[in-house]
Scaffold this motif. Sequence first.
Motif, PDB file in Angstrom:
ATOM      1  N   PHE A 157      24.504  50.599  43.668  1.00 29.65           N
ATOM      2  CA  PHE A 157      24.975  49.334  44.222  1.00 29.65           C
ATOM      3  C   PHE A 157      25.040  49.376  45.744  1.00 29.65           C
ATOM      4  N   LEU A 158      25.355  50.548  46.289  1.00 34.40           N
ATOM      5  CA  LEU A 158      25.311  50.702  47.740  1.00 34.40           C
ATOM      6  C   LEU A 158      23.877  50.526  48.233  1.00 34.40           C
ATOM      7  N   GLY A 159      22.919  51.059  47.476  1.00 31.47           N
ATOM      8  CA  GLY A 159      21.517  50.910  47.837  1.00 31.47           C
ATOM      9  C   GLY A 159      21.090  49.447  47.833  1.00 31.47           C
ATOM     10  N   ASP A 160      21.534  48.700  46.824  1.00 39.08           N
ATOM     11  CA  ASP A 160      21.217  47.270  46.774  1.00 39.08           C
ATOM     12  C   ASP A 160      21.801  46.543  47.985  1.00 39.08           C
ATOM     13  N   LEU A 161      23.031  46.903  48.342  1.00 43.14           N
ATOM     14  CA  LEU A 161      23.695  46.255  49.472  1.00 43.14           C
ATOM     15  C   LEU A 161      22.987  46.581  50.782  1.00 43.14           C
ATOM     16  N   GLU A 162      22.528  47.810  50.916  1.00 37.98           N
ATOM     17  CA  GLU A 162      21.792  48.189  52.132  1.00 37.98           C
ATOM     18  C   GLU A 162      20.467  47.429  52.228  1.00 37.98           C
ATOM     19  N   GLU A 163      19.820  47.189  51.093  1.00 37.71           N
ATOM     20  CA  GLU A 163      18.574  46.416  51.087  1.00 37.71           C
ATOM     21  C   GLU A 163      18.814  44.991  51.564  1.00 37.71           C
ATOM     22  N   VAL A 164      19.947  44.431  51.205  1.00 35.05           N
ATOM     23  CA  VAL A 164      20.266  43.046  51.581  1.00 35.05           C
ATOM     24  C   VAL A 164      20.597  42.945  53.065  1.00 35.05           C
ATOM     25  N   THR A 165      21.391  43.880  53.571  1.00 34.49           N
ATOM     26  CA  THR A 165      21.885  43.774  54.945  1.00 34.49           C
ATOM     27  C   THR A 165      20.987  44.444  55.970  1.00 34.49           C
ATOM     28  N   ARG A 166      20.251  45.506  55.560  1.00 33.90           N
ATOM     29  CA  ARG A 166      19.406  46.285  56.473  1.00 33.90           C
ATOM     30  C   ARG A 166      20.196  46.847  57.645  1.00 33.90           C
ATOM     31  N   GLN A 167      21.453  47.174  57.388  1.00 34.20           N
ATOM     32  CA  GLN A 167      22.293  47.805  58.412  1.00 34.20           C
ATOM     33  C   GLN A 167      23.017  48.994  57.784  1.00 34.20           C
ATOM     34  N   HIS A 168      24.345  49.070  57.935  1.00 29.75           N
ATOM     35  CA  HIS A 168      25.123  50.187  57.406  1.00 29.75           C
ATOM     36  C   HIS A 168      25.950  49.750  56.205  1.00 29.75           C
ATOM     37  N   VAL A 169      26.021  50.606  55.192  1.00 32.17           N
ATOM     38  CA  VAL A 169      26.888  50.393  54.041  1.00 32.17           C
ATOM     39  C   VAL A 169      27.778  51.625  53.917  1.00 32.17           C
ATOM     40  N   LEU A 170      29.088  51.411  53.829  1.00 34.40           N
ATOM     41  CA  LEU A 170      30.059  52.503  53.820  1.00 34.40           C
ATOM     42  C   LEU A 170      30.849  52.515  52.514  1.00 34.40           C
ATOM     43  N   LEU A 171      31.161  53.722  52.048  1.00 35.57           N
ATOM     44  CA  LEU A 171      32.051  53.928  50.915  1.00 35.57           C
ATOM     45  C   LEU A 171      33.123  54.904  51.361  1.00 35.57           C
ATOM     46  N   ALA A 172      34.387  54.518  51.249  1.00 33.46           N
ATOM     47  CA  ALA A 172      35.476  55.349  51.761  1.00 33.46           C
ATOM     48  C   ALA A 172      36.651  55.356  50.805  1.00 33.46           C
ATOM     49  N   VAL A 173      37.432  56.428  50.863  1.00 30.09           N
ATOM     50  CA  VAL A 173      38.670  56.551  50.097  1.00 30.09           C
ATOM     51  C   VAL A 173      39.793  56.867  51.075  1.00 30.09           C
ATOM     52  N   ARG A 174      41.032  56.628  50.633  1.00 30.95           N
ATOM     53  CA  ARG A 174      42.179  56.967  51.473  1.00 30.95           C
ATOM     54  C   ARG A 174      42.618  58.392  51.178  1.00 30.95           C
ATOM     55  N   GLU A 175      42.857  59.146  52.231  1.00 31.25           N
ATOM     56  CA  GLU A 175      43.389  60.506  52.134  1.00 31.25           C
ATOM     57  C   GLU A 175      44.530  60.594  53.131  1.00 31.25           C
ATOM     58  N   GLY A 176      45.766  60.501  52.623  1.00 29.16           N
ATOM     59  CA  GLY A 176      46.904  60.491  53.521  1.00 29.16           C
ATOM     60  C   GLY A 176      46.894  59.239  54.387  1.00 29.16           C
ATOM     61  N   GLY A 177      46.959  59.437  55.701  1.00 29.51           N
ATOM     62  CA  GLY A 177      46.989  58.309  56.621  1.00 29.51           C
ATOM     63  C   GLY A 177      45.644  57.959  57.210  1.00 29.51           C
TER      64      GLY A 177
END
Length: 269
Positions: free
Chosen positions: A103-123
């Motif tokens: 799904f990140l790959g699909d989103l990158e194809e649409v935007t042609r820029q940066h796609v980020l996936l992040a989680v919270r670790e502490g602060g």
Amino acid sequence: MSEDPGAVPRVRGKRPPQGDPVVDRAFALLGAFDAAHPSLTLGELARRSGIPTSSALRLAGRLQAWGALERGADGRFTVGLRLWEVASLAPRARGLRQVAMPFLGDLEEVTRQHVLLAVREGGDAVLLERLSAHAAIPVLYQVGGRLPLHSTGVGLVLLAFADPAVQEEYLARPLLHEPEQVPVSEATLRRTLAEVRREGMAHFRRRVPRPIVSVAAPVFGAADRLAAAVSVVVPQEGADARVLGPAVRTAARAISRGLGARRPLGPGR
């Protein structure tokens, strides 16, 4: 000589007050590396870890033999691939990345820029994945790096949907927008977080080092608890929220379904 702000005060002849001294010192050596210091000389490694040079050299040699550190022909140390191998086995990141990548790959194809996936670790937010098109604008953060919760799109989502106690602890800190180093108004940040929860999405704008727009949405897991945040980062010029918002939300919903989320994923969730 100016002091290194990342250095730990050195206490000669004393062991750490608790825990295994060798383990503590190994962690201190590895903790000396960060995004701004990916490569260190022995002297820098000793200074930033707070470990005497002779001890740092001996321990670095043991870490190098195991593969946790590597040393180049110039004598500088870097983090070894063995650590990446071990880190890639972390269940929290591994399962999430496996579900999210298509799904990140699909989103990158649409935007042609940066796609980020992040989680919270502490602060902080920890960047698990970043897909970037060839012509994408420069960004500040790399995979494995830590992002401020209050100064990034994914960070605002992770903070907005965190437990209230986590939010209150974070809001009690003196905060600066990064990299501008401008003070953050607690009242303004509270309003922003409330809006993110209401809309189910964050819209974040930054003017330096160049104007960008980040649109982020939450990802939920099997227990319908926040698992991650996904975002796109695009140049401010030409950014169309009518296209970006639905695209990011669609990707976030798809990843959430893949993780087993059951509740509807929309505004006011």
